[in-house]
Design a protein around this motif. Structure first.
Motif, PDB file in Angstrom:
ATOM      1  N   SER A 141      47.698  31.891 -32.299  1.00 17.10           N
ATOM      2  CA  SER A 141      47.748  30.476 -32.649  1.00 17.10           C
ATOM      3  C   SER A 141      48.275  29.726 -31.428  1.00 17.10           C
ATOM      4  O   SER A 141      49.270  30.133 -30.842  1.00 17.10           O
ATOM      5  N   LEU A 155      43.438  28.517 -33.717  1.00 16.10           N
ATOM      6  CA  LEU A 155      43.409  29.940 -33.407  1.00 16.10           C
ATOM      7  C   LEU A 155      42.548  30.088 -32.152  1.00 16.10           C
ATOM      8  O   LEU A 155      41.478  29.473 -32.057  1.00 16.10           O
ATOM      9  N   ASN A 194      46.260  41.456 -30.991  1.00 11.73           N
ATOM     10  CA  ASN A 194      46.260  40.558 -32.143  1.00 11.73           C
ATOM     11  C   ASN A 194      47.639  39.934 -32.332  1.00 11.73           C
ATOM     12  O   ASN A 194      48.550  40.568 -32.862  1.00 11.73           O
ATOM     13  N   LEU A 204      47.954  37.216 -34.154  1.00  9.57           N
ATOM     14  CA  LEU A 204      47.836  36.400 -35.369  1.00  9.57           C
ATOM     15  C   LEU A 204      48.728  37.006 -36.459  1.00  9.57           C
ATOM     16  O   LEU A 204      49.267  38.098 -36.302  1.00  9.57           O
ATOM     17  N   THR A 238      42.570  41.112 -37.624  1.00 17.18           N
ATOM     18  CA  THR A 238      41.368  40.537 -37.031  1.00 17.18           C
ATOM     19  C   THR A 238      40.647  41.661 -36.288  1.00 17.18           C
ATOM     20  O   THR A 238      41.070  42.821 -36.330  1.00 17.18           O
ATOM     21  N   GLN A 246      39.133  32.334 -39.765  1.00 19.36           N
ATOM     22  CA  GLN A 246      39.433  32.587 -38.349  1.00 19.36           C
ATOM     23  C   GLN A 246      38.424  31.919 -37.412  1.00 19.36           C
ATOM     24  O   GLN A 246      38.808  31.389 -36.366  1.00 19.36           O
TER      25      GLN A 246
END
Ligand SMILES: [Cu+2]
Length: 477
Positions: free
Chosen positions: A50, A63, A88, A90, A94, A150
């Motif tokens: 982010s 994102l 990743n 996030l 993902t 996403q």
């Protein structure tokens, strides 16, 4: 010319005509990251995170890959090996899907069943076949259930496979611009707004349309010359209907594969996941012309049951044509002709198997999911479609719903044979085919190589997340 020189020239070409054009308006593009393969290898670090960044000149929290939207361009050539270290950052799982690359769907290549948990790092590594078509592809997340969130958050980035059309003299002489189309719904603090239940069903869509993360950027067309626009629809759900004022769009490639000859279009419809390349001739009064996105109804009225009517808030906004970029004439050059021929393209042989895929809305008995293929929603443990390597198949895709469902098959590109029983011309390679409400489309595909499981699905990503996806397993004979 050796390959290194070729790559250097390619980079210069797109730098001069493409991304740096945008830089005159926003400094963001001038710092846009690009990874170019060197001596047959592309090594890169990618972080999904982010980020607070600048979108269309405004601060936004999106994102991103490496803190930029769209993410870094990967520029490669057939035969290249890619080694991507992917982290990743996030708060949810993902992964990476390489849409348009013909590479294994297994292991640490284009494997959508592999999930990278939050906080973890994974390596993606694969080699492009030496005969891989050259063109525009892209990468984005593909974890079932969160794909729309996403991608709509900003996670999407282009891949250019160099070669092919690039080598034709007329195309080489053209200026080149890459346009990544996205749309966003932001609140006043620049954060992504979660979709209403209605938008989740229809497919989330935002009012802010960006090209390379900018609002209405300018691209230069040499007066008397040619400009090659390489377009990617990286939106989660939006279907673009594009037209350039007072100019035809000469289509030269679809979904990363060249046509045999240019096709003149007044409008170009681009569904999510689709790519198209067009040439524009600088033969009009030197001036500035708007690249317009025209109204397109992908079935919202059917879904809403006419509740709000054509004059409702949604209908009214959808009905507005909108400039999304501008093409401005630049310095005069020697007149450049359109190419008459592009690259040879052979029809696939007759199929040995015919299958049916019915797209419809309903309720899946097991999951309760509302978007179905052949009456069932996606189940991760079930193989829906076993196919034999070496076979050619015709897939009849029947849309029984009052909403468009663009259909995407992973790993193997296909040829579109017919629409509602009418032959489709020109012959073209595709990996997404737009299927309008109540339409029936036949595609032909050859499963030449790569055993293993992968997926086909609707590329309105909310529909995919809510069940409109199936698993294909390609089996060695
Ligand atoms: Cu759909």
């Amino acid at each position: 010319m050796n390959r290194r020189q070729f790559l250097a020239l390619s980079t210069t070409a797109i730098g001069a005509a493409g991304l740096s054009q945008c830089a005159r308006r926003s400094p963001m593009a001038s710092t846009a990251q690009r990874f170019v393969s060197q001596a047959g290898v592309l090594t890169a670090d990618l972080v999904a995170q982010s980020s607070r960044l600048s979108l269309a000149g405004q601060p936004a929290t999106l994102l991103s890959y490496n803190a930029q939207v769209p993410g870094p361009l990967l520029e490669i050539a057939p035969g290249d090996t890619l080694q991507l270290r992917f982290h990743n950052a996030l708060s949810q799982p993902t992964n990476l899907h390489f849409h348009g690359l013909h590479i294994p769907p297994t292991g640490n290549a284009d494997n959508v069943f592999r999930h990278v948990p939050p906080g973890e790092t994974a390596t993606y590594e694969f080699t492009l076949p030496i005969d891989h078509p050259a063109g525009l592809a892209w990468y984005h997340p593909h974890v079932h259930g969160v794909v729309a969130e996403q991608v709509f958050g900003g996670l999407a980035a282009p891949i250019l496979v160099r070669g092919g059309l690039d080598e034709l003299p007329e195309i080489k002489a053209a200026a080149e611009a890459l346009l990544v189309l996205q749309d966003f719904a932001l609140n006043r603090r620049g954060q992504i707004q979660p979709p209403s239940p209605m938008f989740q069903r229809w497919g989330r869509q935002g009012e802010l349309i960006t090209v390379n993360g900018q609002s209405q950027p300018r691209f230069r067309l040499p007066t008397g010359g040619l400009l090659r626009l390489r377009l990617l629809n990286a939106s989660a759900s939006r279907i673009y209907r594009l037209a350039l004022n007072q100019h035809l769009l000469h289509l030269i490639a679809t979904d990363g594969s060249p046509l045999a000859a240019p096709v003149a279009l007044e409008e170009l419809i681009l569904a999510p996941g689709e790519r198209a390349e067009v040439l524009i001739q600088g033969d009009r009064q030197p001036s500035e012309y708007a690249l317009m996105n025209l109204p397109y109804d992908r079935g919202i009225m059917d879904m809403m049951g006419g509740m709000m009517g054509g004059d409702g808030m949604m209908g009214g906004r959808l009905a507005q044509p909108q400039a999304i970029a501008h093409i401005e004439y630049g310095d005069r050059v020697e007149p450049q002709p359109l190419p008459q021929q592009l690259l040879a393209l052979d029809p696939l042989p007759q199929p040995s198997i015919k299958r049916e895929f019915v797209l419809d809305h309903g309720i899946d008995h097991h999951t309760g999911a509302p978007f179905l293929i052949n009456g069932r929603a996606f189940a991760p443990e079930r193989v829906d479609t076993p196919v034999q390597l070496g076979s050619v198949e015709d897939w009849h895709i029947i849309n029984r719903a009052g909403m468009d469902h663009p259909f995407h098959l992973h790993t193997n590109r296909f040829q579109v044979i017919s629409r509602n029983g009418q032959p489709v011309t020109p012959l073209a390679w595709k990996d997404v085919v737009a299927i309008k409400a109540y339409e029936e489309v036949v595609i032909r595909v050859r499963f030449a190589d790569y055993a293993g499981k992968t997926v086909y699905h609707c590329h309105i990503l909310d529909h995919e997340d809510q069940g409109m996806m199936g698993i294909i397993e390609m089996q060695s004979v």
